[in-house]
Write an enzyme that holds these catalytic residues in place. Structure first.
Site, PDB file in Angstrom:
ATOM      1  N   HIS A   1       0.837  -1.200   0.000  1.00  0.00           N
ATOM      2  CA  HIS A   1       0.000   0.000   0.000  1.00  0.00           C
ATOM      3  C   HIS A   1       0.874   1.253   0.000  1.00  0.00           C
ATOM      4  CE1 HIS A   1      -4.109  -1.702   1.493  1.00  0.00           C
ATOM      5  NE2 HIS A   1      -3.573  -2.431   0.536  1.00  0.00           N
TER       6      HIS A   1
ATOM      7  N   TYR B   1      -9.300   5.269   7.551  1.00  0.00           N
ATOM      8  CA  TYR B   1      -9.491   5.598   8.967  1.00  0.00           C
ATOM      9  C   TYR B   1     -10.523   6.721   9.010  1.00  0.00           C
ATOM     10  CZ  TYR B   1      -5.155   3.081  10.213  1.00  0.00           C
ATOM     11  OH  TYR B   1      -4.182   2.135  10.419  1.00  0.00           O
TER      12      TYR B   1
ATOM     13  N   PRO C   1      -4.451  -0.067  18.818  1.00  0.00           N
ATOM     14  CA  PRO C   1      -4.238  -0.558  17.447  1.00  0.00           C
ATOM     15  C   PRO C   1      -4.274   0.507  16.363  1.00  0.00           C
ATOM     16  CG  PRO C   1      -6.444  -1.120  18.196  1.00  0.00           C
ATOM     17  CD  PRO C   1      -5.737  -0.523  19.378  1.00  0.00           C
TER      18      PRO C   1
ATOM     19  N   LYS D   1       0.856  -0.596  15.196  1.00  0.00           N
ATOM     20  CA  LYS D   1       2.278  -0.653  15.545  1.00  0.00           C
ATOM     21  C   LYS D   1       2.679  -1.890  16.361  1.00  0.00           C
ATOM     22  CE  LYS D   1       3.813   2.948  13.535  1.00  0.00           C
ATOM     23  NZ  LYS D   1       3.883   2.434  12.178  1.00  0.00           N
TER      24      LYS D   1
ATOM     25  N   TYR E   1       3.823   6.361  10.208  1.00  0.00           N
ATOM     26  CA  TYR E   1       3.000   5.207   9.808  1.00  0.00           C
ATOM     27  C   TYR E   1       3.851   4.147   9.111  1.00  0.00           C
ATOM     28  CZ  TYR E   1      -1.286   2.712   8.698  1.00  0.00           C
ATOM     29  OH  TYR E   1      -2.278   1.757   8.642  1.00  0.00           O
TER      30      TYR E   1
HETATM   31  C1  PHB Z   1      -6.090  -4.615  10.687  1.00  0.00           C
HETATM   32  O1  PHB Z   1      -6.160  -4.825   9.474  1.00  0.00           O
HETATM   33  O2  PHB Z   1      -6.419  -5.486  11.516  1.00  0.00           O
HETATM   34  C2  PHB Z   1      -5.647  -3.285  11.178  1.00  0.00           C
HETATM   35  C3  PHB Z   1      -5.188  -2.342  10.280  1.00  0.00           C
HETATM   36  C4  PHB Z   1      -4.780  -1.107  10.714  1.00  0.00           C
HETATM   37  C5  PHB Z   1      -4.847  -0.801  12.047  1.00  0.00           C
HETATM   38  C6  PHB Z   1      -5.295  -1.732  12.969  1.00  0.00           C
HETATM   39  C7  PHB Z   1      -5.695  -2.987  12.524  1.00  0.00           C
HETATM   40  O3  PHB Z   1      -4.479   0.436  12.479  1.00  0.00           O
END
Ligand code: PHB
Ligand code: APR
Length: 393
Positions: free
Chosen positions: A76, A204, A296, A300, A388
Site C-alpha cells: 500500500h 481511517y 491498534p 504498531k 505510519y
Molecule cells: C487490521 O487490518 O487489523 C488493522 C489495520 C490497521 C490498524 C489496525 C488494525 O491500524
C-alpha cells in the site's frame, strides 16, 4: 528431580516476537528452545492486526520467511483519512518514499512456525506453569510442566516474549520496574468477512457516531473495526447491525462501496497504552507485548515486536561471536527509544480520530482543527506518513 535440558537462549512465548527471535538467532548459529503455553492450532488461528512497516518486511526477508508475504501481501502506497465529509489521502510514497504491506499477523506467525519446525529447533507447545529462576546469576533456568512431567531448561539467557499477560514481566524485580499506562474509555469491535474490501487502501474514519476503520487481509477478505463502548457485548452486535453502522461511519463523501457478508470472526478489544521500563534485568530480556502495548490505531504492535527482536538478536550475536556485551547492556535503552515514539504516534492517532468529547466541546474543536491542518499541510502529512511507515531501526 526434574528432567534437565540445556540451550543458549530460552524463549518464552511463540508469538511473532519469540518466533522471529528464534529464527534470527538460528541464522547466526545461536540455539534456542521456545516454551509456549498454548497449542499450535490456537496460536495459528489468533486473529490480529495486519499492517507491516517496510522495516518489518525487510527483517522478515532477512529471516528468510518472506516468500508468501511477497506473493500474497498487498503493498500500500498510502492510507485515507475520512473526516467531516472529506476523504484525505496520505501518500506515503510521495511524502516519504516508503510503503507498508498488508499481510495478516496470523500469516506471519504461520510462516515463522513452519520455518522453525523445518529444522531450526524445538517449540514446546502447552508448556504449563513456566517459572524463571536465577536471572541474577550466569545460568538462569526455566521450569515448566509438559503433560505430567516437570522439566527444567538451563539457559545462558532468557527472552520474555510471552505477551502482556505472560510470566516474564512479573519476574523482573518489582522495585526496579516502572510502568506507564493509559487506558481509553472505548473499545474496538472487529469483524472479519470473506467479502472484497470497500477500497484499495485502508480508510481511517472519524465520525460523530465514532471511529471506524476499513482494512483488509486480501482482495477477497475484509477486516473492519468500529469504536464501541466498553460495556457493550458482542451478542448485541449481530452482523447486520455492524454493517449498518459501518455504512453510516464510513459513508462520508465519496461513499465507499461496502460489500456485506457473514462474519467469520467478531470480537471486542479494549485499547491500552502501556510501557514497562527497564525491559531487562540480569539475564532476562523482554520483547514485544511483554514489555509494551499500543492501541491498534496505526497498527504498531507487531512492528514494535519486530524492532525489539532486531535489537535483542544483534546483542546476543555480539555476545556469542565477539564476546562483547555492550549491546546487551544497552538493549532496554535502545529499544525503549523507539518504543516511546511509537507509543506517541499510536496515542496521537487514537486521540485524533476517536469520539471522546461532545461535539460542542473545546476538545472536539481541537480534533477538527488538527484534521483541518492535516488536510492543508504537507508538513503535517509528512509527519503522519513518516511514523505510519515506521521510524528506522
Ligand atoms: C487490521 O487490518 O487489523 C488493522 C489495520 C490497521 C490498524 C489496525 C488494525 O491500524
Ligand atoms: N508461558 C508460555 N507462553 C506464554 C505464557 C506463559 N506464561 N504467557 C503467554 N504466552 C504466550 C502466548 O500464548 C502467546 O503465544 O506468549 C505468546 C505471546 O505472543 P503475542 O501476545 O502475540 O505477543 P508478541 O509476540 O509480543 O507479539 C506482539 O502480537 O499480540 C500481538 O498486538 C500484539 O501485534 C502485537 C504482537
Amino acid at each position: 528431580m526434574a528432567m534437565q535440558e540445556r540451550t543458549q537462549v530460552g524463549i518464552i512465548g511463540a508469538g511473532p516476537a519469540g518466533l522471529l527471535l528464534a529464527r534470527l538467532l538460528k541464522l547466526h548459529g545461536v540455539e534456542s528452545v521456545i516454551l509456549e503455553a498454548r497449542t499450535r492450532d490456537y496460536v495459528e488461528a489468533r486473529v490480529r492486526a495486519g499492517v507491516l512497516e517496510q522495516g518489518t518486511v525487510e527483517l522478515l526477508e532477512e529471516a528468510g520467511v518472506a516468500d508468501r508475504l511477497h506473493r500474497d501481501g498487498l503493498v500500500h502506497d498510502g492510507v485515507e483519512i475520512a473526516a467531516g465529509g472529506r476523504r484525505l489521502r496520505i501518500d506515503f510514497r510521495d511524502l516519504v518514499g516508503k510503503t507498508v504491506t498488508v499481510y495478516g499477523q496470523t500469516e506471519v506467525t504461520r510462516d515463522l512456525i513452519a520455518a522453525r519446525l523445518a529444522g531450526d529447533g524445538p517449540i514446546v507447545w502447552e508448556a504449563a506453569d513456566v517459572t524463571i529462576h536465577d536471572i541474577d546469576g550466569d545460568r538462569p533456568r526455566l521450569r515448566y510442566r509438559a503433560g505430567d512431567a516437570e522439566r527444567e531448561l538451563a539457559c545462558d539467557f532468557v527472552a520474555g516474549c510471552d505477551g502482556f499477560h505472560g510470566a516474564s514481566r512479573p519476574s523482573l524485580p518489582a522495585s526496579l520496574v516502572r510502568t506507564f499506562e493509559r487506558t481509553y474509555p472505548f473499545g474496538w469491535l472487529g469483524i472479519l468477512a470473506d467479502v472484497p474490501p470497500c477500497s484499495d487502501e485502508l480508510i481511517y474514519a472519524s465520525h460523530p457516531r465514532g471511529f471506524a476503520l476499513a482494512s483488509m487481509r486480501s482482495p477477497t477478505r475484509s477486516r473492519y473495526y468500529i469504536q464501541c463502548s466498553l460495556d457493550e457485548k458482542i451478542e448485541e452486535w449481530p452482523d447486520a447491525r455492524i454493517w449498518d453502522e459501518l455504512a453510516l461511519r464510513l459513508g462520508s463523501e465519496p461513499a465507499p462501496d461496502i460489500t456485506t457478508g457473514p462474519s467469520i470472526e467478531k470480537s471486542i478489544a479494549p485499547l491500552r497504552s502501556f510501557v514497562a521500563t527497564p525491559m531487562q534485568h540480569g539475564r532476562l530480556f523482554l520483547a514485544g507485548d511483554a514489555a509494551h502495548i499500543v492501541p491498534p490505531t496505526g497498527a504498531k504492535g507487531l512492528n514494535l515486536a519486530a524492532s525489539d527482536v532486531h535489537y535483542l538478536c544483534r546483542a546476543f550475536v555480539a555476545h556469542y561471536t565477539r564476546g562483547n556485551d555492550d549491546l546487551l547492556h544497552a538493549y532496554s535503552e535502545t529499544a525503549l527509544a523507539r518504543v516511546w515514539k511509537a507509543e506517541r504516534f499510536s496515542w496521537w492517532m487514537t486521540m485524533l480520530l476517536h469520539r471522546l468529547h461532545p461535539e460542542a466541546s473545546f476538545e472536539a474543536q481541537m480534533q477538527r482543527a488538527e484534521l483541518d491542518y492535516l488536510a492543508s499541510s504537507r508538513a503535517a502529512q509528512t509527519v503522519l506518513a513518516e511514523n505510519y511507515v515506521g521510524l528506522p531501526f
